[in-house]
Design a protein around this motif. Sequence first.
Motif, PDB file in Angstrom:
ATOM      1  N   GLY A   1       0.743  -1.103   0.142  1.00  0.00           N
ATOM      2  CA  GLY A   1      -0.037   0.053  -0.002  1.00  0.00           C
ATOM      3  C   GLY A   1       0.953   1.372  -0.075  1.00  0.00           C
ATOM      4  N   ASN A   2       1.948   0.959   0.924  1.00  0.00           N
ATOM      5  CA  ASN A   2       2.943   2.399   0.737  1.00  0.00           C
ATOM      6  C   ASN A   2       3.512   2.696  -0.762  1.00  0.00           C
ATOM      7  N   LYS A   3       4.009   1.515  -1.046  1.00  0.00           N
ATOM      8  CA  LYS A   3       4.561   1.371  -2.369  1.00  0.00           C
ATOM      9  C   LYS A   3       3.712   2.071  -3.564  1.00  0.00           C
ATOM     10  N   LEU A   4       2.392   1.513  -3.537  1.00  0.00           N
ATOM     11  CA  LEU A   4       1.528   2.340  -4.423  1.00  0.00           C
ATOM     12  C   LEU A   4       1.058   3.857  -4.054  1.00  0.00           C
ATOM     13  N   ASN A   5       0.832   4.102  -2.896  1.00  0.00           N
ATOM     14  CA  ASN A   5       0.691   5.659  -2.758  1.00  0.00           C
ATOM     15  C   ASN A   5       1.859   6.413  -3.020  1.00  0.00           C
ATOM     16  N   ASN A   6       3.162   5.684  -2.873  1.00  0.00           N
ATOM     17  CA  ASN A   6       4.430   6.456  -3.292  1.00  0.00           C
ATOM     18  C   ASN A   6       4.389   6.515  -4.874  1.00  0.00           C
ATOM     19  N   LEU A   7       3.790   5.552  -5.534  1.00  0.00           N
ATOM     20  CA  LEU A   7       3.467   5.717  -6.955  1.00  0.00           C
ATOM     21  C   LEU A   7       2.393   6.998  -7.541  1.00  0.00           C
ATOM     22  N   LEU A   8       1.437   6.771  -6.656  1.00  0.00           N
ATOM     23  CA  LEU A   8       0.293   7.712  -6.849  1.00  0.00           C
ATOM     24  C   LEU A   8       0.747   9.083  -6.505  1.00  0.00           C
ATOM     25  N   THR A   9       1.787   9.354  -5.561  1.00  0.00           N
ATOM     26  CA  THR A   9       2.284  10.773  -5.425  1.00  0.00           C
ATOM     27  C   THR A   9       3.096  11.107  -6.832  1.00  0.00           C
ATOM     28  N   LYS A  10       3.943  10.099  -7.113  1.00  0.00           N
ATOM     29  CA  LYS A  10       4.726  10.308  -8.156  1.00  0.00           C
ATOM     30  C   LYS A  10       3.851  10.546  -9.518  1.00  0.00           C
ATOM     31  N   SER A  11       2.669   9.914  -9.574  1.00  0.00           N
ATOM     32  CA  SER A  11       1.934  10.490 -10.890  1.00  0.00           C
ATOM     33  C   SER A  11       1.219  11.652 -10.704  1.00  0.00           C
TER      34      SER A  11
ATOM     35  N   ASP B   1       2.886  14.091  -9.175  1.00  0.00           N
ATOM     36  CA  ASP B   1       4.113  14.836  -9.556  1.00  0.00           C
ATOM     37  C   ASP B   1       4.498  15.248 -10.859  1.00  0.00           C
ATOM     38  N   ALA B   2       4.247  13.942 -11.800  1.00  0.00           N
ATOM     39  CA  ALA B   2       4.541  14.068 -12.984  1.00  0.00           C
ATOM     40  C   ALA B   2       3.522  14.572 -13.826  1.00  0.00           C
ATOM     41  N   GLU B   3       2.297  14.608 -13.503  1.00  0.00           N
ATOM     42  CA  GLU B   3       1.024  15.469 -13.871  1.00  0.00           C
ATOM     43  C   GLU B   3       1.456  17.012 -14.018  1.00  0.00           C
ATOM     44  N   ALA B   4       1.747  17.217 -12.671  1.00  0.00           N
ATOM     45  CA  ALA B   4       1.889  18.890 -12.516  1.00  0.00           C
ATOM     46  C   ALA B   4       3.282  19.067 -13.351  1.00  0.00           C
TER      47      ALA B   4
ATOM     48  N   GLN C   1      -2.227  14.320 -19.021  1.00  0.00           N
ATOM     49  CA  GLN C   1      -3.300  13.435 -18.966  1.00  0.00           C
ATOM     50  C   GLN C   1      -3.134  11.912 -18.813  1.00  0.00           C
ATOM     51  N   ASP C   2      -2.024  11.543 -19.243  1.00  0.00           N
ATOM     52  CA  ASP C   2      -1.964  10.245 -19.039  1.00  0.00           C
ATOM     53  C   ASP C   2      -1.631   9.991 -17.307  1.00  0.00           C
ATOM     54  N   ARG C   3      -0.728  10.723 -16.950  1.00  0.00           N
ATOM     55  CA  ARG C   3      -0.483  10.621 -15.503  1.00  0.00           C
ATOM     56  C   ARG C   3      -1.857  10.976 -14.623  1.00  0.00           C
ATOM     57  N   TYR C   4      -2.755  11.744 -14.968  1.00  0.00           N
ATOM     58  CA  TYR C   4      -3.949  12.134 -14.414  1.00  0.00           C
ATOM     59  C   TYR C   4      -4.717  10.724 -14.274  1.00  0.00           C
ATOM     60  N   ASN C   5      -4.854  10.148 -15.512  1.00  0.00           N
ATOM     61  CA  ASN C   5      -5.404   8.663 -15.574  1.00  0.00           C
ATOM     62  C   ASN C   5      -4.563   7.795 -14.810  1.00  0.00           C
TER      63      ASN C   5
END
Length: 148
Positions: A8-18, A20-23, A46-50
Amino acid sequence: MSYTEEVGNKLNNLLTKSYDAEAGYKKAAEKVSNTGLKNFFNNRAQDRYNFGHEIKEELRSFGQEVDKGTSFTADAHRAWMDVKAAFTTDNDEAVLEEAIRGEKASVETYNEVLAETSLPNSTRTILEKQRNSIQNALNEVKTLEEWA
């Protein structure tokens, strides 16, 4: 198979990075003058938002908490993009170089999470699809470098 707290923590890290990348891609699209690059950056945002929404749905489906917001590191990276673009004579090329660096780091992060043996199949499928999309974008770089 259930999620462990570590997954869960690793996925939340990926979520945060998504996030970040979107911004970062939105910021990159603002910085470049070339229409092709601007479209590429907007499409990647848009991909990173998705990606973020897919990860959030997956976390929720396994009863995990979802983190929100961008990371301090990414905020600093976007600030560095501003500084580098301001002091470089070829803004498009400088912004593209930063985007390439960020995408390479993203692929590495996805590979680290995908190395986790306890990932449920649904999560593995989502993450492989997202990582492959990022890798495909990196493969487009040769064309984009000609535009910069």
